[in-house]
Design an enzyme around this catalytic site. Sequence first.
Site, short mmCIF file in Angstrom:
data_model
loop_
_atom_site.label_atom_id
_atom_site.label_comp_id
_atom_site.label_asym_id
_atom_site.label_seq_id
_atom_site.Cartn_x
_atom_site.Cartn_y
_atom_site.Cartn_z
N CYS A 105 3.24 -12.45 3.63
CA CYS A 105 3.74 -11.09 3.68
C CYS A 105 3.67 -10.53 2.27
CB CYS A 105 5.16 -11.03 4.21
SG CYS A 105 5.84 -9.35 4.27
N GLU A 127 -1.56 -6.56 6.92
CA GLU A 127 -2.36 -7.72 6.58
C GLU A 127 -3.82 -7.29 6.57
OE1 GLU A 127 -2.76 -10.38 4.74
OE2 GLU A 127 -0.93 -11.14 5.70
#
Length: 271
Positions: free
Chosen positions: A2, A114
């Site tokens: 993350c 992402e």
Amino acid sequence: MCGRYASSRGPEDLAGIFEIEKWDPEEALDPDFNVAPTKEVYAVLDRPLKDAGDPEPVRQLRRLKWGLIPSWSKTPEGGARMINARAETVHEKPSYRRAFTSRRCVIPADGYYEWVTGTAERELEVEGRKKRPRKQPYFVLPADGSVFAMAGLYEFWRDKTLPDDHPRAWWVTCTVITTEAETSPLAVAPKEGPRSLADIHPRMPLMLTPDRWDAWLDPARTDVEDLRGLLAPPPEGRMRAYPVSTAVSNVRNNSPELLNELEGPEEGTLF
């Protein structure tokens, strides 16, 4: 992993979702659609109120700096590298193990970003060409629009170069716990591109479902194996992912438009 996420919910909304008992209006953050490491972020934690004289923990919404600095660290420089802790080893790593048993938090988000390297760019790399891969960003979020409650840890660090009464004498920092990305089909998948989270990246933030919030936040729970059981991945098939503009790749860009869904990957970033 993350490395970037979005957080647009205000303190009033979060207070209702997490049953917050204490938050300071002066610590309110603006909506942030491109949260990057070292920024100040919201975190939910259970802790006795400072100077209240009552040892009972109170659920609080606090502003913490993203990038954990261990209490024993001599300098704060390493915080920017410690934005994530692996669920598989968080209980044993020196930087995280003390916080794991006593300083756990929930970091609320709308979802996380992402990046996937396009097929054409990968082929160039295989051929040994020098062109830098252009990666397509995806936004990952709960399919039902609920809060993405990321498991986290927080820590206190004392800057010994400053006097006790200096406002910057104490730093409160945090990290996001990650786990292996789901290989099951997404609840809602893009028209073209990845069919599972693992197709995007092998890691993902560990999302805690509401039935685990109280146990995770409870500072009285200190048994390592008990706590490790709370790090089991959530039920599969709850997530969706869709392509967004590569503008999110620049941390200076920060607007609701970053969350706009594209019909497909941008040109030059085909999956």
